[in-house]
Design an enzyme around this catalytic site. Structure first.
Site, PDB file in Angstrom:
ATOM      1  N   GLY A 123      -4.614   0.712  10.514  1.00 36.30           N
ATOM      2  CA  GLY A 123      -3.558   0.192  11.401  1.00 36.30           C
ATOM      3  C   GLY A 123      -3.418  -1.306  11.345  1.00 36.30           C
ATOM      4  O   GLY A 123      -2.565  -1.876  12.001  1.00 36.30           O
ATOM      5  N   ARG A 124      -4.338  -1.964  10.606  1.00 34.53           N
ATOM      6  CA  ARG A 124      -4.375  -3.425  10.548  1.00 34.53           C
ATOM      7  C   ARG A 124      -4.409  -4.023  11.950  1.00 34.53           C
ATOM      8  O   ARG A 124      -5.255  -3.691  12.734  1.00 34.53           O
ATOM      9  CB  ARG A 124      -3.198  -3.952   9.727  1.00 34.53           C
ATOM     10  CG  ARG A 124      -3.488  -3.928   8.248  1.00 34.53           C
ATOM     11  CD  ARG A 124      -2.802  -5.039   7.537  1.00 34.53           C
ATOM     12  NE  ARG A 124      -1.367  -4.851   7.546  1.00 34.53           N
ATOM     13  CZ  ARG A 124      -0.497  -5.759   7.198  1.00 34.53           C
ATOM     14  NH1 ARG A 124      -0.915  -6.942   6.826  1.00 34.53           N
ATOM     15  NH2 ARG A 124       0.785  -5.524   7.218  1.00 34.53           N
ATOM     16  N   ARG A 167      -3.788   7.566   4.081  1.00 31.53           N
ATOM     17  CA  ARG A 167      -2.639   7.198   3.236  1.00 31.53           C
ATOM     18  C   ARG A 167      -2.295   8.294   2.230  1.00 31.53           C
ATOM     19  O   ARG A 167      -1.255   8.217   1.560  1.00 31.53           O
ATOM     20  CB  ARG A 167      -2.951   5.902   2.488  1.00 31.53           C
ATOM     21  CG  ARG A 167      -3.114   4.681   3.379  1.00 31.53           C
ATOM     22  CD  ARG A 167      -2.180   3.566   2.969  1.00 31.53           C
ATOM     23  NE  ARG A 167      -2.379   3.149   1.610  1.00 31.53           N
ATOM     24  CZ  ARG A 167      -3.050   2.059   1.253  1.00 31.53           C
ATOM     25  NH1 ARG A 167      -3.581   1.277   2.171  1.00 31.53           N
ATOM     26  NH2 ARG A 167      -3.161   1.733  -0.003  1.00 31.53           N
ATOM     27  N   GLY A 214       0.833  -1.208   0.000  1.00 39.20           N
ATOM     28  CA  GLY A 214       0.000   0.000   0.000  1.00 39.20           C
ATOM     29  C   GLY A 214       0.864   1.253   0.000  1.00 39.20           C
ATOM     30  O   GLY A 214       1.948   1.257   0.578  1.00 39.20           O
ATOM     31  N   ASP A 218       5.732  -5.034   5.879  1.00 39.39           N
ATOM     32  CA  ASP A 218       6.164  -6.402   6.213  1.00 39.39           C
ATOM     33  C   ASP A 218       5.991  -7.383   5.046  1.00 39.39           C
ATOM     34  O   ASP A 218       6.865  -8.204   4.796  1.00 39.39           O
ATOM     35  CB  ASP A 218       5.481  -6.900   7.493  1.00 39.39           C
ATOM     36  CG  ASP A 218       3.981  -7.056   7.327  1.00 39.39           C
ATOM     37  OD1 ASP A 218       3.358  -6.180   6.679  1.00 39.39           O
ATOM     38  OD2 ASP A 218       3.424  -8.046   7.824  1.00 39.39           O
ATOM     39  N   ARG A 233      -0.472  -6.719  -4.585  1.00 40.88           N
ATOM     40  CA  ARG A 233      -0.762  -8.084  -5.013  1.00 40.88           C
ATOM     41  C   ARG A 233       0.488  -8.829  -5.473  1.00 40.88           C
ATOM     42  O   ARG A 233       0.639 -10.002  -5.246  1.00 40.88           O
ATOM     43  CB  ARG A 233      -1.734  -8.058  -6.203  1.00 40.88           C
ATOM     44  CG  ARG A 233      -3.140  -7.758  -5.806  1.00 40.88           C
ATOM     45  CD  ARG A 233      -3.961  -7.612  -7.043  1.00 40.88           C
ATOM     46  NE  ARG A 233      -4.533  -6.285  -7.103  1.00 40.88           N
ATOM     47  CZ  ARG A 233      -5.214  -5.817  -8.115  1.00 40.88           C
ATOM     48  NH1 ARG A 233      -5.421  -6.546  -9.186  1.00 40.88           N
ATOM     49  NH2 ARG A 233      -5.730  -4.613  -8.074  1.00 40.88           N
ATOM     50  N   ASP A 243       3.948  -0.852  12.143  1.00 39.79           N
ATOM     51  CA  ASP A 243       3.988  -2.168  12.792  1.00 39.79           C
ATOM     52  C   ASP A 243       5.234  -2.988  12.448  1.00 39.79           C
ATOM     53  O   ASP A 243       5.236  -4.205  12.608  1.00 39.79           O
ATOM     54  CB  ASP A 243       2.708  -2.965  12.444  1.00 39.79           C
ATOM     55  CG  ASP A 243       2.536  -3.166  10.948  1.00 39.79           C
ATOM     56  OD1 ASP A 243       3.378  -2.687  10.178  1.00 39.79           O
ATOM     57  OD2 ASP A 243       1.542  -3.809  10.548  1.00 39.79           O
ATOM     58  N   THR A 289       5.209   2.164   6.173  1.00 43.22           N
ATOM     59  CA  THR A 289       3.805   1.828   6.430  1.00 43.22           C
ATOM     60  C   THR A 289       3.191   2.860   7.375  1.00 43.22           C
ATOM     61  O   THR A 289       3.854   3.301   8.330  1.00 43.22           O
ATOM     62  CB  THR A 289       3.601   0.418   7.042  1.00 43.22           C
ATOM     63  OG1 THR A 289       2.239   0.313   7.478  1.00 43.22           O
ATOM     64  CG2 THR A 289       4.485   0.136   8.233  1.00 43.22           C
ATOM     65  N   ILE A 290       1.949   3.206   7.106  1.00 44.51           N
ATOM     66  CA  ILE A 290       1.262   4.102   8.043  1.00 44.51           C
ATOM     67  C   ILE A 290       0.961   3.357   9.343  1.00 44.51           C
ATOM     68  O   ILE A 290       0.695   3.972  10.367  1.00 44.51           O
ATOM     69  CB  ILE A 290      -0.062   4.677   7.463  1.00 44.51           C
ATOM     70  CG1 ILE A 290      -1.083   3.572   7.186  1.00 44.51           C
ATOM     71  CG2 ILE A 290       0.200   5.527   6.247  1.00 44.51           C
ATOM     72  CD1 ILE A 290      -2.512   4.076   7.047  1.00 44.51           C
ATOM     73  N   ASP A 291       0.982   2.008   9.302  1.00 47.36           N
ATOM     74  CA  ASP A 291       0.587   1.225  10.478  1.00 47.36           C
ATOM     75  C   ASP A 291       1.654   1.241  11.587  1.00 47.36           C
ATOM     76  O   ASP A 291       1.345   0.903  12.726  1.00 47.36           O
ATOM     77  CB  ASP A 291       0.326  -0.236  10.085  1.00 47.36           C
ATOM     78  CG  ASP A 291      -0.726  -0.362   8.997  1.00 47.36           C
ATOM     79  OD1 ASP A 291      -1.569   0.541   8.880  1.00 47.36           O
ATOM     80  OD2 ASP A 291      -0.700  -1.364   8.261  1.00 47.36           O
TER      81      ASP A 291
HETATM   82  O1  F6P Z   1      -1.105  -1.447   5.665  1.00 44.48           O
HETATM   83  C1  F6P Z   1      -1.620  -0.198   5.341  1.00 44.48           C
HETATM   84  C2  F6P Z   1      -3.120  -0.225   5.250  1.00 44.48           C
HETATM   85  O2  F6P Z   1      -3.569   1.070   4.942  1.00 44.48           O
HETATM   86  C3  F6P Z   1      -3.824  -0.769   6.493  1.00 44.48           C
HETATM   87  O3  F6P Z   1      -3.870   0.159   7.548  1.00 44.48           O
HETATM   88  C4  F6P Z   1      -5.161  -1.144   5.927  1.00 44.48           C
HETATM   89  O4  F6P Z   1      -5.760  -2.187   6.671  1.00 44.48           O
HETATM   90  C5  F6P Z   1      -4.803  -1.641   4.542  1.00 44.48           C
HETATM   91  O5  F6P Z   1      -3.544  -1.087   4.215  1.00 44.48           O
HETATM   92  C6  F6P Z   1      -5.795  -1.267   3.472  1.00 44.48           C
HETATM   93  O6  F6P Z   1      -5.365  -1.824   2.279  1.00 44.48           O
HETATM   94  P1  F6P Z   1      -6.063  -1.543   0.867  1.00 44.48           P
HETATM   95  O7  F6P Z   1      -5.416  -0.326   0.299  1.00 44.48           O
HETATM   96  O8  F6P Z   1      -5.761  -2.763   0.090  1.00 44.48           O
HETATM   97  O9  F6P Z   1      -7.516  -1.320   1.116  1.00 44.48           O
END
Ligand code: F6P
Length: 366
Positions: free
Chosen positions: A188-189, A293, A16, A121, A80, A147, A143-145
């Site tokens: 934040g997953r 994001r 992402g 990750d 992906r 983690d 990552t914004i998370d």
């Molecule tokens: O890992 C970054 C993140 O923005 C998470 O916080 C969120 O769960 C996920 O990606 C969303 O992913 P997508 O862009 O596939 O909806």
């Protein structure tokens, strides 16, 4: 591989997107070209680009001019693509193939001496596999998370925090006017960093994070207590991965052909329904989603991204491959990639930041 000290470096952004990616790309391009006279090849659309030489193009100083304030990534990304498990149509059926040999061939064709992988990750796991296959890799944690282990912070996180805190500030006034419970669902997953830190900064009354399964009774008691004291509104911030004690995460979709991981979302609505049921208070839910994001990176993320980019070039120069750049205290360092992806960096449920929130009177639902 090119001989002498002249080098050609590939760079890709995987997973992402997040604010600050362009600062890293700019840092790598400038670090390679200015002073070192190396060449840089930008790989488009994450790991997918490594499978197709048409997606690789030389990056010049002109390509990175004016991109510091821009969100997203000038290279494009994908969450992906995985060259070790690519899905292709064979006789009308989808089959999974290992296409990593094609990556090796393309790296040879493009005469790349090393590849900088900027990712979270998932992307760093793939980067490590490529390193083990003999491709010299340097990784940059994104990552914004927030983690990822082994770095105090990832770039992109600070900008996401600003967005979430700004949303809480804005929700306060309307919550107060309408005597409502406002629920803000943030990303934040499986980690609660965004919810916890922006919740403290934005003066939330309740913070729900995946690391502390919540009891809805405690949340309702806190809101009721505020109401009795004359505050007829409350602000709840819920991480998308938060879930009730004995219950499950709310998932929008499981992992599928489009998404390598499950898609979280919906906990805000769940909590709102319960609060309405128990307290008969008007509730509204805001799902902040991908706003976290997007947008221009903060000063912090621009600077951290630039420092990470320059450090990545230094690692390549010294032949320190298989490593991830990181922030330790105020210094930029590096660690082996495998150390950073052992497990997710989660909030310590009994750590200082949680304790601070509780001492501020914020309820975490336990
Ligand atoms: O890992 C970054 C993140 O923005 C998470 O916080 C969120 O769960 C996920 O990606 C969303 O992913 P997508 O862009 O596939 O909806």
């Amino acid at each position: 591989m090119s001989g002498g000290t002249m080098k050609r470096i590939g760079i890709l952004t995987g997973g992402g997107d997040c604010p600050g990616l362009n600062a890293v790309i700019r840092g790598v391009v400038k670090g390679c070209i200015i002073g070192r006279g190396w060449e840089v090849v930008g790989v488009e659309d994450g790991f997918d680009g490594l499978l197709d030489t048409a997606k690789m193009r030389e990056l010049t100083l002109d390509d990175v001019r004016g991109i510091l304030p821009r969100g997203g990534t000038i290279l494009g990304t994908s969450n992906r693509g995985n060259p070790f498990s690519t899905r292709v149509l064979r006789d009308g059926a989808l089959v999974t193939l290992d296409s990593s040999e094609t990556v090796l061939e393309n790296i040879k064709k493009l005469r790349l001496d090393a590849v900088v992988v900027i990712g979270g990750d998932g992307s760093l796991k793939i980067a490590l596999q490529l390193q083990e296959k003999g491709i010299p890799i340097v990784a940059v944690p994104k990552t914004i998370d927030n983690d990822l282990l082994e770095t105090d912070v990832t770039f992109g996180y600070n900008t996401a925090l600003e967005t979430a805190t700004d949303a809480l500030d804005k929700l306060h006034s309307t919550a107060e006017s309408h005597h409502r419970v406002m629920i803000l669902e943030v990303m934040g997953r499986y980690a609660g960093w965004i919810a916890l830190e922006s919740g403290i900064a934005g003066g939330a009354d309740v913070i729900l994070i995946p690391e502390i399964p919540f009891d809805i009774n405690h949340i309702c008691e806190a809101i009721e207590h505020r109401r009795r004291r004359g505050s007829r509104f409350s602000i709840v911030i819920a991480a998308e991965g938060a879930f009730p004690k004995g219950g499950n995460r709310v998932v929008k979709a499981g992992a599928d052909q489009k998404h390598a991981v499950e898609r979280l979302g919906g906990i805000g609505e769940h909590v709102a329904r319960e609060i309405e049921l128990f307290l008969e208070m008007d509730t509204r839910v805001t799902v902040l989603g991908h706003l976290q994001r997007g947008g221009s990176p903060t000063t912090f993320d621009r600077c951290l991204g630039s420092r990470f980019g320059i450090k990545a070039v230094e690692l390549i120069e010294n032949g320190d491959f298989g490593r991830m750049v990181c922030l330790k205290g105020r210094e930029i360092k590096s660690v082996p990639i495998e150390k950073a992806i052992k497990k997710l960096k989660l909030v310590d449920a009994n750590g200082e930041m949680v304790q601070c929130a509780e001492e501020l009177g914020i309820v975490l639902g336990r």
